[in-house]
Write an enzyme that holds these catalytic residues in place. Sequence first.
Site, PDB file in Angstrom:
ATOM      1  N   ARG A  63       0.544  -1.531  -0.379  1.00  0.00           N
ATOM      2  CA  ARG A  63      -0.131   0.355  -0.099  1.00  0.00           C
ATOM      3  C   ARG A  63       1.164   1.435  -0.163  1.00  0.00           C
ATOM      4  O   ARG A  63       1.573   1.495   1.014  1.00  0.00           O
ATOM      5  CB  ARG A  63      -1.226   0.200   1.051  1.00  0.00           C
ATOM      6  CG  ARG A  63      -2.327   0.901   1.064  1.00  0.00           C
ATOM      7  CD  ARG A  63      -2.707   0.970   2.686  1.00  0.00           C
ATOM      8  NE  ARG A  63      -2.265   2.262   3.200  1.00  0.00           N
ATOM      9  CZ  ARG A  63      -2.927   2.656   4.458  1.00  0.00           C
ATOM     10  NH1 ARG A  63      -3.828   1.699   4.873  1.00  0.00           N
ATOM     11  NH2 ARG A  63      -2.013   3.206   4.962  1.00  0.00           N
TER      12      ARG A  63
ATOM     13  N   TYR B 270      -2.358  11.672   6.806  1.00  0.00           N
ATOM     14  CA  TYR B 270      -2.921  11.349   8.062  1.00  0.00           C
ATOM     15  C   TYR B 270      -2.012  10.092   8.211  1.00  0.00           C
ATOM     16  O   TYR B 270      -1.531   8.828   6.840  1.00  0.00           O
ATOM     17  CB  TYR B 270      -4.656  10.418   7.504  1.00  0.00           C
ATOM     18  CG  TYR B 270      -4.780   9.630   8.626  1.00  0.00           C
ATOM     19  CD1 TYR B 270      -4.928   9.449  10.267  1.00  0.00           C
ATOM     20  CD2 TYR B 270      -4.442   8.346   8.466  1.00  0.00           C
ATOM     21  CE1 TYR B 270      -5.734   8.664  10.760  1.00  0.00           C
ATOM     22  CE2 TYR B 270      -5.705   7.260   8.894  1.00  0.00           C
ATOM     23  CZ  TYR B 270      -5.790   7.077  10.311  1.00  0.00           C
ATOM     24  OH  TYR B 270      -6.254   6.341  11.204  1.00  0.00           O
TER      25      TYR B 270
ATOM     26  N   ASP C 223      -5.033   3.797  -0.151  1.00  0.00           N
ATOM     27  CA  ASP C 223      -5.766   4.454   0.882  1.00  0.00           C
ATOM     28  C   ASP C 223      -6.467   5.659   1.052  1.00  0.00           C
ATOM     29  O   ASP C 223      -5.720   6.603   1.387  1.00  0.00           O
ATOM     30  CB  ASP C 223      -6.086   3.900   1.726  1.00  0.00           C
ATOM     31  CG  ASP C 223      -6.969   3.803   3.459  1.00  0.00           C
ATOM     32  OD1 ASP C 223      -7.982   4.690   2.976  1.00  0.00           O
ATOM     33  OD2 ASP C 223      -6.524   3.126   4.496  1.00  0.00           O
TER      34      ASP C 223
ATOM     35  N   HIS D 166      -8.421   6.955   2.957  1.00  0.00           N
ATOM     36  CA  HIS D 166      -9.435   7.294   4.289  1.00  0.00           C
ATOM     37  C   HIS D 166     -10.592   7.893   4.976  1.00  0.00           C
ATOM     38  O   HIS D 166     -10.625   9.453   5.344  1.00  0.00           O
ATOM     39  CB  HIS D 166      -8.166   7.930   5.314  1.00  0.00           C
ATOM     40  CG  HIS D 166      -6.620   7.279   5.682  1.00  0.00           C
ATOM     41  ND1 HIS D 166      -6.041   7.840   4.894  1.00  0.00           N
ATOM     42  CD2 HIS D 166      -6.686   5.952   5.918  1.00  0.00           C
ATOM     43  CE1 HIS D 166      -4.897   7.252   4.651  1.00  0.00           C
ATOM     44  NE2 HIS D 166      -5.483   5.580   6.262  1.00  0.00           N
TER      45      HIS D 166
ATOM     46  N   GLU E  46      -8.979   1.791  -1.225  1.00  0.00           N
ATOM     47  CA  GLU E  46      -9.677   2.007  -0.103  1.00  0.00           C
ATOM     48  C   GLU E  46      -9.656   2.885   0.564  1.00  0.00           C
ATOM     49  O   GLU E  46     -10.101   3.713   0.159  1.00  0.00           O
ATOM     50  CB  GLU E  46      -8.129   1.200   0.881  1.00  0.00           C
ATOM     51  CG  GLU E  46      -8.922   0.571   2.287  1.00  0.00           C
ATOM     52  CD  GLU E  46      -8.096   0.253   2.683  1.00  0.00           C
ATOM     53  OE1 GLU E  46      -8.094  -0.280   4.079  1.00  0.00           O
ATOM     54  OE2 GLU E  46      -6.567  -0.274   2.757  1.00  0.00           O
TER      55      GLU E  46
ATOM     56  N   GLU F  76     -13.687  -1.417   7.190  1.00  0.00           N
ATOM     57  CA  GLU F  76     -12.638  -1.653   8.259  1.00  0.00           C
ATOM     58  C   GLU F  76     -13.447  -1.124   9.576  1.00  0.00           C
ATOM     59  O   GLU F  76     -12.408  -1.327  10.577  1.00  0.00           O
ATOM     60  CB  GLU F  76     -10.851  -1.110   8.469  1.00  0.00           C
ATOM     61  CG  GLU F  76     -11.456   0.037   8.324  1.00  0.00           C
ATOM     62  CD  GLU F  76      -9.916   0.924   8.110  1.00  0.00           C
ATOM     63  OE1 GLU F  76      -9.143   1.631   8.616  1.00  0.00           O
ATOM     64  OE2 GLU F  76      -9.018   0.164   6.964  1.00  0.00           O
TER      65      GLU F  76
ATOM     66  N   ARG G 286     -13.492  -5.818   3.989  1.00  0.00           N
ATOM     67  CA  ARG G 286     -12.659  -4.889   5.074  1.00  0.00           C
ATOM     68  C   ARG G 286     -12.574  -5.322   6.658  1.00  0.00           C
ATOM     69  O   ARG G 286     -11.682  -4.656   7.611  1.00  0.00           O
ATOM     70  CB  ARG G 286     -11.849  -3.368   5.109  1.00  0.00           C
ATOM     71  CG  ARG G 286     -11.171  -3.391   3.237  1.00  0.00           C
ATOM     72  CD  ARG G 286     -10.079  -4.128   3.419  1.00  0.00           C
ATOM     73  NE  ARG G 286      -8.929  -2.665   4.329  1.00  0.00           N
ATOM     74  CZ  ARG G 286      -8.065  -2.366   5.196  1.00  0.00           C
ATOM     75  NH1 ARG G 286      -8.152  -4.899   5.183  1.00  0.00           N
ATOM     76  NH2 ARG G 286      -7.503  -2.679   5.328  1.00  0.00           N
TER      77      ARG G 286
ATOM     78  N   GLU H 208      -3.770  -7.399   5.568  1.00  0.00           N
ATOM     79  CA  GLU H 208      -3.055  -6.671   6.030  1.00  0.00           C
ATOM     80  C   GLU H 208      -2.257  -6.484   6.951  1.00  0.00           C
ATOM     81  O   GLU H 208      -2.698  -7.465   8.100  1.00  0.00           O
ATOM     82  CB  GLU H 208      -3.794  -5.050   6.917  1.00  0.00           C
ATOM     83  CG  GLU H 208      -3.537  -4.237   6.639  1.00  0.00           C
ATOM     84  CD  GLU H 208      -3.848  -3.138   7.363  1.00  0.00           C
ATOM     85  OE1 GLU H 208      -3.459  -2.303   6.959  1.00  0.00           O
ATOM     86  OE2 GLU H 208      -5.119  -3.446   7.283  1.00  0.00           O
TER      87      GLU H 208
ATOM     88  N   TRP I 217     -12.265  11.102   7.797  1.00  0.00           N
ATOM     89  CA  TRP I 217     -10.484  10.331   8.618  1.00  0.00           C
ATOM     90  C   TRP I 217     -10.077  10.010   6.656  1.00  0.00           C
ATOM     91  O   TRP I 217      -8.808  10.295   6.910  1.00  0.00           O
ATOM     92  CB  TRP I 217     -10.651   9.083   8.859  1.00  0.00           C
ATOM     93  CG  TRP I 217     -11.618   8.526  10.030  1.00  0.00           C
ATOM     94  CD1 TRP I 217     -12.096   8.440  10.521  1.00  0.00           C
ATOM     95  CD2 TRP I 217     -11.137   8.725  11.019  1.00  0.00           C
ATOM     96  NE1 TRP I 217     -12.896   8.052  12.070  1.00  0.00           N
ATOM     97  CE2 TRP I 217     -11.004   8.748  12.128  1.00  0.00           C
ATOM     98  CE3 TRP I 217      -8.994   9.336  11.153  1.00  0.00           C
ATOM     99  CZ2 TRP I 217     -10.423   8.899  13.868  1.00  0.00           C
ATOM    100  CZ3 TRP I 217      -9.105   9.906  12.902  1.00  0.00           C
ATOM    101  CH2 TRP I 217      -9.707   9.568  13.455  1.00  0.00           C
TER     102      TRP I 217
END
Length: 404
Positions: free
Chosen positions: A148, A160, A212, A214, A238, A264, A285, A341, A404
């Site tokens: 990633r 982040y 990602d 976020h 992601e 997630e 996820r 992951e 996020w």
Amino acid sequence: MDHIAGAEVVVCSPTRNYVTLKITTADGVVGYGDATLNGRELAVASYLRDHVAPLLIGRDASRIEDTWQLLYRGAYWRRGPVTMAAIGAVDVALWDIKGKTLGQPVYQLLGGAVRDRVLTYTHAMGWELPALLDAVDALRERGFRAVRAQSGIPGLDTVYGVHRDCSGYEPAARSTAAPEEVWDSSAYLRHVPGLLAEVRRHVGEGLELLHDTHHRLTPQQAARFAAAVEAVDLFWLEDVTPAENQDALRLVRGHSTTPLAIGEVFNSIWDCHRLIEHQLIDFVRAAVSHAGGISHMRKIHALADVHQVRGAPHGPSDVSPITLGASLHVGLATPNFAIQEYMGYDPLVGDVFPGAWSFDDGYLHPGDAPGIGVALNEELAAKYPYEPAYLPVARQRDGSITDW
């Protein structure tokens, strides 16, 4: 019948905060479950200690599904991250006990292996492109086949999880309050597609690349971004937009064939069933520890299998090695499991949670020790008490709080 005689909660902080549930049976068999919830650890610890543990004493330790149903349906207030993390810890601990009682690794109790090992990915970061490429190369040398890639953004002082000194991926900060960062979606959209294209040119076709977002893009921005990186041939994109607005994924799907991963922050099958049934995602996820344990994760993956969606559980360093071990057992026994992951752990964490898994050539195996194969060194854990730590809050340039 071997009944549950004790249920203890251990909170420790060997570089990160972890909440561990220790269940002991009358015959002296010990099972461990992970109840870590980043930034809300003490809430789950209290939920377990004050509300769940008293319900467990005297119950048949072999009745895993019945205990799951009791803890889920027996409370009027269902679901949510605190409740499901607590249930997940109980569930994993009981699977650990069952494996130890029968002398078998948990994956054998789930039907046996459907693959020899579990593909993993890890995180590469660099504030600027040269540092990112160096990080990717270093991970390839370690054997990783999937990486990633995350970077800094021009005009921003922080991003982040990404640090200017490239010291490692660590979004949480030891603090009594969440730190605040400035975010700029427009700068991100201008910069990252080109950066990912450069990474792809550097690595060629032999490495799977992931990225990602976020959750920080609007649906329109997410669609634009997914289309812009289509030629990069990502393994997945992601959390491209906040998970609460699930219909937003329709807009993204309509503009790009870039594979999408999300979930997630999901706690149960009811959080993701529409995304799966309507095939709005390619990878789900949810983490074993946050989505009700092994028992409930199997139901999520079974539904996903019907719709050709694959499992790819969350596995950051803020879930303990117990969760990683449990996730690997699920992965080894689940046909539609895609990738795990794997950020790895500080050596101190490995000392506190000694585990039996092995890493080789980009793949993990949970090992063949009875149960989950991860223990807790309580004496060492006691030397590292809880310390407050929180993920950052992001604000747009106008000062408003964003996702996020």
